[in-house]
Design a protein around this motif. Structure first.
Motif, mmCIF file in Angstrom:
data_model
loop_
_atom_site.group_PDB
_atom_site.id
_atom_site.type_symbol
_atom_site.label_atom_id
_atom_site.label_comp_id
_atom_site.label_asym_id
_atom_site.label_seq_id
_atom_site.Cartn_x
_atom_site.Cartn_y
_atom_site.Cartn_z
ATOM 1 N N VAL A 277 0.825 -1.222 0.000
ATOM 2 C CA VAL A 277 0.000 0.000 0.000
ATOM 3 C C VAL A 277 0.849 1.259 0.000
ATOM 4 O O VAL A 277 1.727 1.439 0.856
ATOM 5 N N ARG A 278 0.583 2.130 -0.978
ATOM 6 C CA ARG A 278 1.143 3.491 -0.940
ATOM 7 C C ARG A 278 -0.011 4.472 -0.873
ATOM 8 O O ARG A 278 -0.991 4.339 -1.621
ATOM 9 N N HIS A 279 0.112 5.465 0.010
ATOM 10 C CA HIS A 279 -1.006 6.399 0.197
ATOM 11 C C HIS A 279 -0.466 7.768 0.602
ATOM 12 O O HIS A 279 0.575 7.857 1.251
ATOM 13 N N GLU B 122 6.494 7.120 6.760
ATOM 14 C CA GLU B 122 7.524 6.067 6.668
ATOM 15 C C GLU B 122 7.595 5.484 5.252
ATOM 16 O O GLU B 122 6.599 5.489 4.495
ATOM 17 N N HIS B 123 8.741 4.958 4.922
ATOM 18 C CA HIS B 123 8.947 4.233 3.657
ATOM 19 C C HIS B 123 9.951 3.110 3.984
ATOM 20 O O HIS B 123 11.117 3.163 3.607
ATOM 21 N N PRO B 124 9.451 2.097 4.738
ATOM 22 C CA PRO B 124 10.391 1.113 5.292
ATOM 23 C C PRO B 124 11.155 0.294 4.250
ATOM 24 O O PRO B 124 12.309 -0.066 4.493
ATOM 25 N N SER C 149 10.206 14.166 4.315
ATOM 26 C CA SER C 149 10.729 12.905 3.784
ATOM 27 C C SER C 149 10.477 11.690 4.664
ATOM 28 O O SER C 149 11.070 11.523 5.722
ATOM 29 N N ARG C 150 9.633 10.800 4.157
ATOM 30 C CA ARG C 150 9.431 9.510 4.832
ATOM 31 C C ARG C 150 10.683 8.651 4.722
ATOM 32 O O ARG C 150 10.937 7.787 5.551
ATOM 33 N N VAL C 151 11.488 8.913 3.679
ATOM 34 C CA VAL C 151 12.742 8.169 3.505
ATOM 35 C C VAL C 151 13.697 8.521 4.645
ATOM 36 O O VAL C 151 14.346 7.643 5.234
ATOM 37 N N ALA C 152 13.771 9.808 4.977
ATOM 38 C CA ALA C 152 14.660 10.250 6.057
ATOM 39 C C ALA C 152 14.246 9.616 7.382
ATOM 40 O O ALA C 152 15.068 9.110 8.142
ATOM 41 N N LEU D 43 18.204 14.054 -0.391
ATOM 42 C CA LEU D 43 16.750 13.902 -0.531
ATOM 43 C C LEU D 43 16.214 14.848 -1.593
ATOM 44 O O LEU D 43 16.748 15.941 -1.788
ATOM 45 N N ARG D 44 15.124 14.438 -2.197
ATOM 46 C CA ARG D 44 14.460 15.293 -3.183
ATOM 47 C C ARG D 44 13.699 16.412 -2.470
ATOM 48 O O ARG D 44 13.146 16.204 -1.382
ATOM 49 N N ILE D 45 13.687 17.584 -3.118
ATOM 50 C CA ILE D 45 12.815 18.665 -2.643
ATOM 51 C C ILE D 45 11.383 18.286 -3.012
ATOM 52 O O ILE D 45 11.074 18.128 -4.199
ATOM 53 N N GLN D 46 10.532 18.107 -2.006
ATOM 54 C CA GLN D 46 9.180 17.570 -2.261
ATOM 55 C C GLN D 46 8.168 18.712 -2.369
ATOM 56 O O GLN D 46 7.407 18.959 -1.431
ATOM 57 N N ARG D 47 8.170 19.358 -3.525
ATOM 58 C CA ARG D 47 7.307 20.524 -3.672
ATOM 59 C C ARG D 47 5.828 20.170 -3.522
ATOM 60 O O ARG D 47 5.027 20.971 -3.095
ATOM 61 N N HIS E 3 20.644 8.515 -3.267
ATOM 62 C CA HIS E 3 19.434 9.327 -3.475
ATOM 63 C C HIS E 3 18.303 8.339 -3.740
ATOM 64 O O HIS E 3 18.475 7.428 -4.538
ATOM 65 N N PRO E 4 17.139 8.525 -3.082
ATOM 66 C CA PRO E 4 16.062 7.540 -3.290
ATOM 67 C C PRO E 4 15.363 7.679 -4.640
ATOM 68 O O PRO E 4 14.624 6.777 -5.045
ATOM 69 N N GLY E 5 15.595 8.813 -5.341
ATOM 70 C CA GLY E 5 14.878 9.077 -6.581
ATOM 71 C C GLY E 5 13.426 9.440 -6.264
ATOM 72 O O GLY E 5 12.919 9.080 -5.214
ATOM 73 N N PRO E 6 12.762 10.172 -7.143
ATOM 74 C CA PRO E 6 13.297 10.753 -8.369
ATOM 75 C C PRO E 6 14.196 11.961 -8.070
ATOM 76 O O PRO E 6 13.966 12.679 -7.102
ATOM 77 N N ILE E 7 15.214 12.149 -8.931
ATOM 78 C CA ILE E 7 16.216 13.206 -8.715
ATOM 79 C C ILE E 7 15.796 14.503 -9.400
ATOM 80 O O ILE E 7 15.321 14.476 -10.540
HETATM 81 N N1 ASP Z 1 10.554 7.949 -3.901
HETATM 82 C C1 ASP Z 1 10.677 8.364 -2.525
HETATM 83 C C2 ASP Z 1 9.314 8.371 -1.858
HETATM 84 O O1 ASP Z 1 8.359 7.899 -2.433
HETATM 85 C C3 ASP Z 1 11.390 9.657 -2.381
HETATM 86 C C4 ASP Z 1 10.776 10.821 -3.069
HETATM 87 O O2 ASP Z 1 9.681 10.757 -3.634
HETATM 88 O O3 ASP Z 1 11.411 11.872 -3.027
HETATM 89 O O4 ASP Z 1 9.221 8.842 -0.746
#
Ligand code: ASP
Length: 317
Positions: free
Chosen positions: A112-114, A140-142, A173-176, A227-231, A267-271
Motif C-alpha cells: 500500500v502506498r497512500h 515512513e517508507h520502510p 521525507s518519509r525516507v529520512a 533527498l528530493r525537494i518535495q514541492r 538518493h532515493p529518486g526521483p532526482i
Molecule cells: N521515492 C521516494 C518516496 O516515495 C522519495 C521521493 O519521492 O522523493 O518517498
C-alpha cells in the motif's frame, strides 16, 4: 542463510520504527540470496507460486511499484496492480470499502502506498492479508530504508559505526524518517541537514544530530544521502527559490570533499538534477543510486518471501 523460512515474527511491515535489529538483518541476509537470483540469466524462482500480491497505489510511483511488481513476478506470485486514478477510488469509493472488496478476493499480500500517513496501518487492521507500507505521506517508507541499508552494507561492508548524513528536505521525507530509525537500530550515527524550514519541527524526536547547514553534517561522513525537494508536500513558501536552495544546500563536488574520500552518494529518486544534487555526482563513480534501485528488487523479494512463504520453505523452492 537458513535453509527454510523460519518465523520472521512480523505479520506486516508498516515501518522501521520499532523494527528489531535481528528482524532487519534477516531481511538483508535473505535479500542476498535473491540478489544473486536477479543476476542470473533466468531470474525466476517458484517460491510464491499460487500466492497473490496486490499493489495498491494511491500516489504516483515509478521505482517502488515496478520493483514490487518485478519482485513478485520473479518469485512466481500472481501480481495485480491497482492505481487510484484507474480504480473505483476515482468514483468516490472509500479506502475501507476498497480494502473490504480486495480482501474478499483473498490476496496474500497488499502493498500500500497512500498520501495519508497511517493509511497502511488502517488497511492492516481491516484485512486478513499481510500489508507492506510502500510509503505513507510524510511518515515512513520502510522498504526504501531496508534497500538503502542493503546497499550500504554491500558497498562499505558494514553499517555499525558509520556516519550517514541525510541532507535536504528532511521535513517532508518519509525516507529520512525510516532511514534514521533503521540505521540507528543497526548501529550507525545519523545526521540530518537542511535549511531550518525543511528540518523536522521536533528534531529531538529522532535519534540523530541535526544541522542547519550541509557542510558540518558532511564532515567525515561515510554515506551522503541526498533527498528530493518535495514541492508537492509543501503547503507554503518554505524556500526562497530552487536556485538559491541549490547554491546553499545542493550537493556539489566541493561539499562532497568534506566527507570521507571513499564516501558513497545515495538518493532515493526521483532526482531533481541541479537542485539537490549536481548531475555529475549523481552519475559519478561514488554514486550508488542505481545500486539502490537494483537492491530494491532483492529486498522486496525477501520481504514477500518472509511474509508469505510456507513455514520451512526454502527461498528458492
Ligand atoms: N521515492 C521516494 C518516496 O516515495 C522519495 C521521493 O519521492 O522523493 O518517498
Amino acid at each position: 542463510m537458513t535453509a527454510g523460512r523460519e518465523a520472521w515474527g512480523l505479520t506486516h511491515l508498516l515501518g522501521t520504527e520499532g523494527l528489531a535489529a535481528e528482524d532487519a538483518v534477516k531481511v538483508l541476509d535473505t535479500a542476498e540470496v535473491f540478489f544473486e537470483v536477479s543476476r542470473r540469466p533466468v531470474r525466476k524462482a517458484p517460491t510464491l507460486r499460487g500466492k497473490t500480491v496486490v499493489n495498491l497505489f494511491f500516489e504516483p510511483s515509478t521505482r517502488t511499484r515496478t520493483s514490487f511488481e518485478i519482485a513478485g513476478k520473479r518469485l512466481s506470485a500472481d501480481v495485480v496492480n491497482i492505481s487510484a486514478s484507474s480504480s473505483s477510488v476515482s468514483k468516490g469509493e472509500s479506502l475501507l470499502d476498497t480494502v473490504k472488496n480486495l480482501d474478499a478476493m483473498q490476496p496474500d499480500i497488499l502493498v500500500v502506498r497512500h498520501t495519508a500517513s497511517g493509511a497502511p496501518h488502517y488497511v492492516a487492521s481491516r484485512t486478513r492479508a499481510h500489508v507492506i507500507n510502500a510509503g505513507d505521506g510524510t511518515h515512513e517508507h520502510p522498504t526504501q530504508a531496508l534497500l538503502d541499508a542493503f546497499t550500504i552494507r554491500r558497498s562499505l561492508g558494514r553499517i555499525a559505526g558509520l556516519t550517514v548524513a541525510i541532507c535536504g528536505d528532511v521535513a517532508h521525507s518519509r525516507v529520512a524518517r525510516s532511514n534514521a530509525m533503521l540505521l540507528t537500530t543497526l548501529g550507525a550515527k545519523v545526521h540530518f541537514a537542511g535549511p531550518r524550514t525543511l528540518l523536522p519541527p521536533a528534531p529531538d524526536a529522532y535519534p540523530v544530530t541535526t544541522f542547519d547547514r550541509i557542510e558540518p553534517a558532511l564532515e567525515g561522513a561515510d554515506v551522503v544521502m541526498v533527498l528530493r525537494i518535495q514541492r508537492e508536500r509543501m503547503a507554503g513558501a518554505l524556500l526562497p527559490s530552487l536556485r538559491e536552495y541549490a547554491r546553499k544546500f545542493g550537493l556539489n563536488a566541493a561539499r562532497l570533499a568534506r566527507a570521507k574520500p571513499d564516501a558513497i552518494v545515495m538518493h532515493p529518486g526521483p532526482i531533481n538534477r541541479g537542485v539537490e544534487i549536481d548531475g555529475s555526482l549523481a552519475d559519478g563513480p561514488r554514486s550508488v543510486i542505481l545500486d539502490q534501485v537494483e537492491a530494491g528488487v532483492a529486498v522486496r523479494m525477501a520481504l514477500l518471501y518472509l511474509l508469505s512463504a510456507e513455514p520451512g520453505q526454502a527461498p528458492l523452492a
